[in-house]
Scaffold this motif. Sequence first.
Motif, PDB file in Angstrom:
ATOM      1  N   ALA A 129      17.133 109.854 -15.672  1.00  0.00           N
ATOM      2  CA  ALA A 129      17.050 111.301 -15.898  1.00  0.00           C
ATOM      3  C   ALA A 129      17.164 111.632 -17.390  1.00  0.00           C
ATOM      4  O   ALA A 129      16.444 112.494 -17.903  1.00  0.00           O
ATOM      5  CB  ALA A 129      18.150 112.009 -15.102  1.00  0.00           C
ATOM      6  N   ILE A 130      18.057 110.948 -18.084  1.00  0.00           N
ATOM      7  CA  ILE A 130      18.221 111.206 -19.526  1.00  0.00           C
ATOM      8  C   ILE A 130      16.952 110.811 -20.283  1.00  0.00           C
ATOM      9  O   ILE A 130      16.458 111.554 -21.137  1.00  0.00           O
ATOM     10  CB  ILE A 130      19.451 110.445 -20.088  1.00  0.00           C
ATOM     11  N   ASP A 131      16.409 109.665 -19.952  1.00  0.00           N
ATOM     12  CA  ASP A 131      15.203 109.207 -20.649  1.00  0.00           C
ATOM     13  C   ASP A 131      14.010 110.130 -20.372  1.00  0.00           C
ATOM     14  O   ASP A 131      13.180 110.350 -21.257  1.00  0.00           O
ATOM     15  CB  ASP A 131      14.882 107.757 -20.266  1.00  0.00           C
ATOM     16  N   ALA A 132      13.967 110.687 -19.172  1.00  0.00           N
ATOM     17  CA  ALA A 132      12.884 111.625 -18.856  1.00  0.00           C
ATOM     18  C   ALA A 132      13.023 112.882 -19.719  1.00  0.00           C
ATOM     19  O   ALA A 132      12.039 113.406 -20.251  1.00  0.00           O
ATOM     20  CB  ALA A 132      12.922 111.991 -17.376  1.00  0.00           C
ATOM     21  N   GLU A 133      14.265 113.359 -19.891  1.00  0.00           N
ATOM     22  CA  GLU A 133      14.505 114.528 -20.751  1.00  0.00           C
ATOM     23  C   GLU A 133      14.193 114.202 -22.207  1.00  0.00           C
ATOM     24  O   GLU A 133      13.643 115.015 -22.947  1.00  0.00           O
ATOM     25  CB  GLU A 133      15.968 114.989 -20.646  1.00  0.00           C
ATOM     26  N   ARG A 134      14.567 112.992 -22.591  1.00  0.00           N
ATOM     27  CA  ARG A 134      14.424 112.570 -23.998  1.00  0.00           C
ATOM     28  C   ARG A 134      12.995 112.755 -24.496  1.00  0.00           C
ATOM     29  O   ARG A 134      12.777 113.141 -25.650  1.00  0.00           O
ATOM     30  CB  ARG A 134      14.850 111.091 -24.112  1.00  0.00           C
ATOM     31  N   SER A 135      12.027 112.543 -23.604  1.00  0.00           N
ATOM     32  CA  SER A 135      10.629 112.638 -24.024  1.00  0.00           C
ATOM     33  C   SER A 135      10.221 114.080 -24.363  1.00  0.00           C
ATOM     34  O   SER A 135       9.203 114.305 -24.997  1.00  0.00           O
ATOM     35  CB  SER A 135       9.718 112.072 -22.930  1.00  0.00           C
ATOM     36  N   HIS A 136      11.030 115.061 -23.938  1.00  0.00           N
ATOM     37  CA  HIS A 136      10.697 116.463 -24.225  1.00  0.00           C
ATOM     38  C   HIS A 136      11.333 116.977 -25.508  1.00  0.00           C
ATOM     39  O   HIS A 136      11.134 118.126 -25.891  1.00  0.00           O
ATOM     40  CB  HIS A 136      11.157 117.372 -23.076  1.00  0.00           C
ATOM     41  N   TYR A 137      12.168 116.154 -26.132  1.00  0.00           N
ATOM     42  CA  TYR A 137      12.899 116.620 -27.314  1.00  0.00           C
ATOM     43  C   TYR A 137      12.506 115.814 -28.551  1.00  0.00           C
ATOM     44  O   TYR A 137      12.228 114.614 -28.448  1.00  0.00           O
ATOM     45  CB  TYR A 137      14.414 116.511 -27.082  1.00  0.00           C
ATOM     46  N   PRO A 138      12.522 116.463 -29.721  1.00  0.00           N
ATOM     47  CA  PRO A 138      12.098 115.780 -30.937  1.00  0.00           C
ATOM     48  C   PRO A 138      13.071 114.705 -31.424  1.00  0.00           C
ATOM     49  O   PRO A 138      12.654 113.717 -32.033  1.00  0.00           O
ATOM     50  CB  PRO A 138      11.994 116.916 -31.970  1.00  0.00           C
ATOM     51  N   THR A 139      14.359 114.891 -31.150  1.00  0.00           N
ATOM     52  CA  THR A 139      15.349 113.922 -31.641  1.00  0.00           C
ATOM     53  C   THR A 139      16.376 113.621 -30.549  1.00  0.00           C
ATOM     54  O   THR A 139      16.549 114.396 -29.608  1.00  0.00           O
ATOM     55  CB  THR A 139      16.133 114.485 -32.855  1.00  0.00           C
ATOM     56  N   ALA A 140      17.074 112.510 -30.733  1.00  0.00           N
ATOM     57  CA  ALA A 140      18.145 112.150 -29.793  1.00  0.00           C
ATOM     58  C   ALA A 140      19.254 113.207 -29.842  1.00  0.00           C
ATOM     59  O   ALA A 140      19.833 113.571 -28.816  1.00  0.00           O
ATOM     60  CB  ALA A 140      18.697 110.771 -30.150  1.00  0.00           C
ATOM     61  N   GLN A 141      19.513 113.721 -31.038  1.00  0.00           N
ATOM     62  CA  GLN A 141      20.548 114.750 -31.201  1.00  0.00           C
ATOM     63  C   GLN A 141      20.222 115.976 -30.333  1.00  0.00           C
ATOM     64  O   GLN A 141      21.098 116.540 -29.680  1.00  0.00           O
ATOM     65  CB  GLN A 141      20.625 115.156 -32.678  1.00  0.00           C
ATOM     66  N   ALA A 142      18.948 116.344 -30.313  1.00  0.00           N
ATOM     67  CA  ALA A 142      18.529 117.549 -29.594  1.00  0.00           C
ATOM     68  C   ALA A 142      18.693 117.414 -28.085  1.00  0.00           C
ATOM     69  O   ALA A 142      18.869 118.407 -27.384  1.00  0.00           O
ATOM     70  CB  ALA A 142      17.076 117.878 -29.943  1.00  0.00           C
ATOM     71  N   VAL A 143      18.646 116.199 -27.569  1.00  0.00           N
ATOM     72  CA  VAL A 143      18.737 116.023 -26.118  1.00  0.00           C
ATOM     73  C   VAL A 143      20.192 115.809 -25.652  1.00  0.00           C
ATOM     74  O   VAL A 143      20.465 115.711 -24.457  1.00  0.00           O
ATOM     75  CB  VAL A 143      17.834 114.845 -25.660  1.00  0.00           C
ATOM     76  N   GLY A 144      21.106 115.817 -26.613  1.00  0.00           N
ATOM     77  CA  GLY A 144      22.519 115.537 -26.308  1.00  0.00           C
ATOM     78  C   GLY A 144      23.107 116.422 -25.217  1.00  0.00           C
ATOM     79  O   GLY A 144      23.735 115.938 -24.273  1.00  0.00           O
ATOM     80  N   ILE A 145      22.895 117.728 -25.329  1.00  0.00           N
ATOM     81  CA  ILE A 145      23.454 118.661 -24.332  1.00  0.00           C
ATOM     82  C   ILE A 145      22.856 118.390 -22.953  1.00  0.00           C
ATOM     83  O   ILE A 145      23.576 118.331 -21.955  1.00  0.00           O
ATOM     84  CB  ILE A 145      23.188 120.133 -24.741  1.00  0.00           C
ATOM     85  N   GLU A 146      21.541 118.208 -22.910  1.00  0.00           N
ATOM     86  CA  GLU A 146      20.895 117.941 -21.623  1.00  0.00           C
ATOM     87  C   GLU A 146      21.433 116.641 -21.007  1.00  0.00           C
ATOM     88  O   GLU A 146      21.662 116.561 -19.811  1.00  0.00           O
ATOM     89  CB  GLU A 146      19.369 117.856 -21.789  1.00  0.00           C
ATOM     90  N   ALA A 147      21.636 115.641 -21.853  1.00  0.00           N
ATOM     91  CA  ALA A 147      22.160 114.362 -21.361  1.00  0.00           C
ATOM     92  C   ALA A 147      23.572 114.568 -20.778  1.00  0.00           C
ATOM     93  O   ALA A 147      23.903 114.024 -19.715  1.00  0.00           O
ATOM     94  CB  ALA A 147      22.186 113.343 -22.499  1.00  0.00           C
ATOM     95  N   MET A 148      24.390 115.364 -21.458  1.00  0.00           N
ATOM     96  CA  MET A 148      25.744 115.618 -20.943  1.00  0.00           C
ATOM     97  C   MET A 148      25.680 116.407 -19.635  1.00  0.00           C
ATOM     98  O   MET A 148      26.462 116.164 -18.717  1.00  0.00           O
ATOM     99  CB  MET A 148      26.584 116.361 -21.992  1.00  0.00           C
ATOM    100  N   LYS A 149      24.736 117.343 -19.532  1.00  0.00           N
ATOM    101  CA  LYS A 149      24.591 118.101 -18.283  1.00  0.00           C
ATOM    102  C   LYS A 149      24.208 117.178 -17.123  1.00  0.00           C
ATOM    103  O   LYS A 149      24.706 117.331 -16.008  1.00  0.00           O
ATOM    104  CB  LYS A 149      23.538 119.207 -18.458  1.00  0.00           C
ATOM    105  N   ILE A 150      23.342 116.214 -17.421  1.00  0.00           N
ATOM    106  CA  ILE A 150      22.921 115.271 -16.375  1.00  0.00           C
ATOM    107  C   ILE A 150      24.123 114.448 -15.897  1.00  0.00           C
ATOM    108  O   ILE A 150      24.374 114.311 -14.697  1.00  0.00           O
ATOM    109  CB  ILE A 150      21.799 114.348 -16.920  1.00  0.00           C
ATOM    110  N   VAL A 151      24.870 113.908 -16.843  1.00  0.00           N
ATOM    111  CA  VAL A 151      26.017 113.071 -16.467  1.00  0.00           C
ATOM    112  C   VAL A 151      27.085 113.924 -15.766  1.00  0.00           C
ATOM    113  O   VAL A 151      27.689 113.497 -14.776  1.00  0.00           O
ATOM    114  CB  VAL A 151      26.586 112.341 -17.709  1.00  0.00           C
TER     115      VAL A 151
END
Length: 154
Positions: free
Chosen positions: A9-31
């Motif tokens: 799920a995190i990797d799928a979100e990662r592809s929509h964001y320009p940087t790893a930093q930008a996907v941080g919140i989404e990754a925390m929401k997933i976990v």
Amino acid sequence: MLSAEEIKAIDAERSHYPTAQAVGIEAMKIVQHHRGWISDESLREIADHLGLSVESLDGAATFYNLIFRRPVGKHVILICDSVSCWIMGYEQLREQLQKELKIGLGETTQDGRFTLLPSCCLGACERAPVMIVDEDLHGDLDSEKIGEILADYE
Ligand code: FES
């Protein structure tokens, strides 16, 4: 360790964001969706996976009030205590919630059903007073509505 499902799920979100930093919140929401809250260990696992520092991820979490860094109940109530909600009856709303749930702000009911947290403006001032339960916004609240809303969250 992050589960295969969390990583996918995190990797799928990662592809929509320009940087790893930008996907941080989404990754925390997933976990958080899988684990209920973000422990130090979870934070470290997410940071490692994204190649970020734990500190930067933790810093982002503190600015986002739907990331929980402490254990919470099954349902989380965020009650807005900013100006419009204050004027429109925040105090009565808070008192009623505390009375019905038998907890104070920042606490969780004995049965683990609800956690009650204060929040700054939830962006729905025209519907003040406002609260969010999980991710549902409830506005124009009065004492009658409170009981009905709580009953909807088992
Ligand atoms: Fe409560 Fe804006 S002041 S939603």
